[in-house]
Design a protein around this motif. Structure first.
Motif, PDB file in Angstrom:
ATOM      1  N   THR A   1     -10.399  -6.566   8.694  1.00  0.00           N
ATOM      2  CA  THR A   1     -10.339  -5.122   8.466  1.00  0.00           C
ATOM      3  C   THR A   1     -10.549  -4.397   9.792  1.00  0.00           C
ATOM      4  O   THR A   1     -11.021  -4.968  10.774  1.00  0.00           O
TER       5      THR A   1
ATOM      6  N   ASP B   1       0.867  -1.178   0.000  1.00  0.00           N
ATOM      7  CA  ASP B   1       0.000   0.000   0.000  1.00  0.00           C
ATOM      8  C   ASP B   1       0.900   1.222   0.000  1.00  0.00           C
ATOM      9  O   ASP B   1       1.261   1.755   1.056  1.00  0.00           O
TER      10      ASP B   1
ATOM     11  N   GLU C   1      -4.180  -3.183   3.165  1.00  0.00           N
ATOM     12  CA  GLU C   1      -5.418  -3.916   2.882  1.00  0.00           C
ATOM     13  C   GLU C   1      -5.409  -5.258   3.601  1.00  0.00           C
ATOM     14  O   GLU C   1      -4.354  -5.786   3.974  1.00  0.00           O
ATOM     15  N   GLN C   2      -6.593  -5.744   3.837  1.00  0.00           N
ATOM     16  CA  GLN C   2      -6.746  -7.055   4.469  1.00  0.00           C
ATOM     17  C   GLN C   2      -5.928  -8.087   3.680  1.00  0.00           C
ATOM     18  O   GLN C   2      -5.933  -8.058   2.453  1.00  0.00           O
TER      19      GLN C   2
ATOM     20  N   ALA D   1      -4.388   0.676  10.518  1.00  0.00           N
ATOM     21  CA  ALA D   1      -5.740   0.331  10.075  1.00  0.00           C
ATOM     22  C   ALA D   1      -5.654  -0.601   8.877  1.00  0.00           C
ATOM     23  O   ALA D   1      -4.713  -0.540   8.098  1.00  0.00           O
ATOM     24  N   THR D   2      -6.628  -1.432   8.762  1.00  0.00           N
ATOM     25  CA  THR D   2      -6.713  -2.344   7.617  1.00  0.00           C
ATOM     26  C   THR D   2      -8.003  -2.070   6.871  1.00  0.00           C
ATOM     27  O   THR D   2      -9.079  -2.010   7.476  1.00  0.00           O
ATOM     28  N   LYS D   3      -7.861  -1.913   5.558  1.00  0.00           N
ATOM     29  CA  LYS D   3      -9.026  -1.657   4.720  1.00  0.00           C
ATOM     30  C   LYS D   3      -9.386  -2.928   3.954  1.00  0.00           C
ATOM     31  O   LYS D   3      -8.594  -3.881   3.907  1.00  0.00           O
TER      32      LYS D   3
ATOM     33  N   ASP E   1      -1.666   4.872   3.641  1.00  0.00           N
ATOM     34  CA  ASP E   1      -2.901   5.203   4.338  1.00  0.00           C
ATOM     35  C   ASP E   1      -3.346   4.076   5.256  1.00  0.00           C
ATOM     36  O   ASP E   1      -3.476   4.241   6.461  1.00  0.00           O
ATOM     37  N   ALA E   2      -3.562   2.937   4.616  1.00  0.00           N
ATOM     38  CA  ALA E   2      -3.954   1.755   5.387  1.00  0.00           C
ATOM     39  C   ALA E   2      -3.562   0.549   4.585  1.00  0.00           C
ATOM     40  O   ALA E   2      -3.574   0.579   3.345  1.00  0.00           O
TER      41      ALA E   2
ATOM     42  N   GLU F   1      -9.151  -1.519  12.904  1.00  0.00           N
ATOM     43  CA  GLU F   1      -7.986  -1.015  13.647  1.00  0.00           C
ATOM     44  C   GLU F   1      -7.258  -2.142  14.347  1.00  0.00           C
ATOM     45  O   GLU F   1      -7.878  -3.050  14.914  1.00  0.00           O
TER      46      GLU F   1
END
Lengths: 556, 556
Positions: free
Chosen positions: A73, A9, A16-17, A95-97, A13-14, A75
């Motif tokens: 996904t 990523d 990903e799962q 964080a995970t999106k 930002d975050a 925090e």
């Protein structure tokens, strides 16, 4: 000092799962941190409170890392623990999106992922199937490039470029270099510090070697290819000696691999290629090694081991799936039916013979015969792995080096993959999962009815049923199928593969009260021809050449 | 009244050894002579005093016969015995001359004919081989025309004309008609008096039916073809009922067959085709039936029985050789190696699948696959039988009716027969009769010597031998052969068949101190190409396509 790197990523930002989170840490470089420094981190998913403890690893020059694959996904927090105070008690959050469209997470055993309707959709096939963590079905179509990451950077890049054009979604690859015919060059980098001249220090890993491996495995993930990592293998020479390390060295290496690569979602563990060619390691060693992997891989990747001439007992608890090499030169992928029953797990024939023309007996099949083995295996509810060994197509041979492909099989494997991608999830092999007598309820006795039905008055079945043999009607019907593998989903779908055989035609009974479309699939010429009309009760399918399959699909 | 007929000697001077002597007699026609009249004749060889007692049989209309095959040259006398005084005490004499060049006598088990040097020439292969009574080697190359003698006379004549052009020296043929797909017509003649409308009298044989069979079997003998007579089979219909006769009826029929045909030198007995499809006859019945044959066949012809899906125990005493149908659709002729070991007798795969395009799974092989099965079987020290089932080449299908052949296999079987006719008698399968490790003493370690020897410095073997694997040198050498069947005669001759596989080349080690010629045999294109030069120590043989064999012959 700590740095959180979200490897997949770039905007930071975050993550990903199922992405890769890496905590970079700096600590002591004194002594031998590879063996003296203990490091782990505990990750906590805020929403659920679920915690995951992950072992870290040393990267040289005082640099350490802990790698994590968030499976949810939201925090997360983490906190490190170490016997080096510089590495201990470091905390952070991230964080995970949701995952991107091509990221389905790691491949799992379907029963470990699915329940309820999703599991029921697989019917009796559930124990023999894989899926991604998000539930997406996964059917392995692997290939084999044992030593590709030990070749020159140019060859490695070309291998990736080739893979991008192929249907393959798994690759069998070693960590250590391979010493064998056409594989006698020494690699530029080794996994350990030291040298061939002065020996390798099995307590100190060589960071540039692993940094390259990191990158290659990540590149495979981008291509949607599972890295089936072969941890040990016998094809070695004394100046390397990686097949003959002490058990303690082996276990240190395995723990390192599991900690370093466990967070890559596309990793599988193969303890060995041809385990039985390393008889100095016993069955107990392999079990111990499996438990080292399990203790250090926080993400529970798939695990198996691969044989040469003696089958492993893939029924052992730690084994997730059967990864076998054929031990009979004639029956190669056909035993998949037996192995499914014996081990109760998914079965992959990881060496059915290779397409090519090498002088060794395992690598000079024509494409037709390799594709026949692919289909025979899939029709028995298993999976088959590709390899290619043309020795007159340039300096690289795909099976060991990568590079380019030259054979006829890959495009036909792509075609095959498209056919099986459309198969019902619960399509089960007749004769293996289903008794051969479990024939479709047929229109027997109703010959000569209307529609597109062929009159069966003159056909084999009716003539033969008149004969005073002891064959029961069910057995008689089964005679349609004794010669060919069949996959069937209830009354809705059936696939029959003829392989060698080339009947002029074959009559099929169809369940009464339903209507069917019928496709003739040419597995070699890669065509699907749908018969005219909709068919009821019985259908005569024109065939007449080799390598055909017949697919019967219910349309109402 | 008595008439001595020497069937194969029109000038009446003397019958030749292994010819057919028939004593024709007239006796009562009252009652049912088929069951009420006992008749036999005892033949005495003057020179040796050896006697042979032979049962006679009734031919209708008061005519009786006793048939005899003289197994020695010289003068014979005979005397009849009967419960009908008209047939009793009749005596006579005849002379037997040496056989003609094409008459080698009946086929026997080689150990039953040969001893001393002649037996020693077969080495360990002796138990698995046939020869004629005069010691001439016999390798069966059979074909299959189940119901040819139940077809119209025209078809029967055409069948014989076809056979005269083929390599086949054995034919599998039934006595009773066959009811099955493409075989639903009623024959013109039946084996019994009576009719389909009113039933058949199983105590009265139909002379015209058997007179035709006499003629056909004699015509086969003239063509050098063994008649492998299938006495019983399940492919029947109620209006015929020959598969469902009582045990007493079966035994009367078997005794009649043995007495009527035992004196034909080209007769073999197959108790049944697919015995297991007649489960109303038990194993004990088959043993009893075999003993009826043995009691009434004074000439000890070869005996077996043929299976469908359940192997028979061909180890039983009465069985002379194994006549099996493949029970695995993939491993068809490959099990010959196991069956040789299990039963200790010659092994014939009498149904490996047929060339053709019938809709049934046993009869739609391409010629390539049938020929592969032929070679795989012969390379394992066994024999394979041909059949052909093209359903779109005219009204006759060879497998059942005879007529004409349309396939690609027969000429390639002729070629194969010529190759194996040249093989040493003691050529034994490596891995079966010989341990796979029983490699030729090689020039290992002597690479790079002069002559036509390829330097092995860069070859697979030397490279691989450097690798620190646990493979012993003997095992390493055996790796040349694990993938392919091999026949070998000492240090003098070796044949290797590659089948599916098409290596670019293969290196062979050659026994030190000897010189060899090397042939590449294309089993499909029917060519033999001899490599240039004479080879020592090692030879690289260019290959590169399917269906090749390599023959290595010592030249000094």
């Amino acid at each position: 000092m700590c740095c959180l790197v979200c490897r997949d990523d770039s905007n930071g930002d975050a993550v990903e799962q199922y992405g890769l989170v890496e905590i970079e840490l700096n600590g002591t470089a004194d002594g031998n941190p590879y063996v003296e420094v203990e490091l782990s981190a505990t990750f906590t998913h805020i929403e659920t409170g679920r915690t995951v403890r992950v072992g870290g690893f040393y990267r040289g020059e005082g640099r350490y890392a802990v790698r994590f694959m968030p499976e949810s996904t939201g925090e997360w927090t983490y906190a490190t623990a170490s016997n080096d105070s510089a590495l201990d008690g470091i905390t952070g959050t991230f964080a995970t999106k949701p995952p991107s469209l091509t990221n389905h997470g790691p491949v799992r055993l379907a029963p470990d992922v699915l329940d309820g309707e999703a599991a029921a959709a697989y019917g009796t096939e559930l124990p023999y199937r894989f899926c991604y963590a998000d539930g997406t079905p996964y059917q392995p179509y692997g290939t084999t490039c044992y030593a590709w990451t030990n070749q020159s950077p140019d060859v490695q890049e070309r291998t990736l470029a080739t893979l991008a054009q192929t249907p393959f979604n798994k690759i069998r690859m070693c960590v250590f270099p391979k010493f064998y015919d056409f594989n006698t060059a020494d690699p530029v980098m080794f996994a350990y510090e030291g040298s061939m001249a002065h020996g390798f220090d099995h307590t100190r890993f060589n960071e540039p070697f692993f940094a390259n491996l990191d990158r290659r495995i990540a590149q495979l993930a981008e291509l949607g290819i599972e890295a089936d990592i072969i941890l040990l293998h016998p094809y070695d020479k004394p100046e390397w000696g990686f097949s003959r390390m002490s058990k303690a060295d082996d276990e240190r290496y395995l723990a390192y691999m599991a900690r370093r690569y466990g967070a890559y979602r596309n990793v599988w563990w193969s303890l060995a290629n041809e385990y039985d060619l390393m008889p100095w390691k016993g069955r107990g060693d392999w079990r111990d090694y499996a438990h080292v992997i399990m203790a250090n891989d926080a993400f529970g990747h798939l695990r198996s081991v691969h044989n040469c001439v003696t089958l492993y007992d893939w029924g052992e608890d730690w084994v997730t799936h059967c990864s076998y090499q054929r031990v009979d030169v004639t029956r190669t992928t056909e035993p998949i039916a037996e192995y499914r029953e014996r081990y109760g797990k998914p079965v992959i024939c990881d060496e059915p013979g290779y397409e090519g023309n090498i002088y060794w007996g395992w690598g000079n099949l024509p494409g037709t015969e390799l594709m026949r083995r692919f289909w025979e295996g899939a029709m028995r509810g298993g999976y088959v792995t590709h390899g290619e060994t043309y020795i007159d197509c340039g300096p690289q041979i795909w099976w060991a080096h990568g590079g380019e492909l030259h054979g006829e099989a890959p495009e036909r494997i792509a075609f095959m993959r498209s056919i099986f991608a459309e198969a019902p999830l619960d399509a089960a092999p007749l004769g293996a999962a289903l008794p051969l007598e479990a024939v479709w309820p047929s229109a027997a006795g109703d010959a000569g009815v209307d529609g597109t039905v062929e009159s069966s008055a003159e056909t084999a079945e009716s003539a033969h049923l008149d004969a005073p043999t002891p064959i029961t009607p069910a057995q008689e019907k089964a005679m349609q199928y004794w010669d060919v593998p069949v996959l069937r989903s209830g009354l809705d779908w059936q696939l029959v593969y003829f392989g060698w055989y080339r009947p002029a035609w074959r009559d099929f009974s169809l369940p009464a009260g339903r209507r069917y479309a019928v496709d003739v699939i040419d597995t070699w010429n890669m065509t699907v021809e749908t018969l005219p009309g909709i068919h009821e009760r019985t259908v005569r399918v024109p065939l007449g050449r080799q390598w055909l399959a017949v697919r019967i699909r219910r349309v109402d």
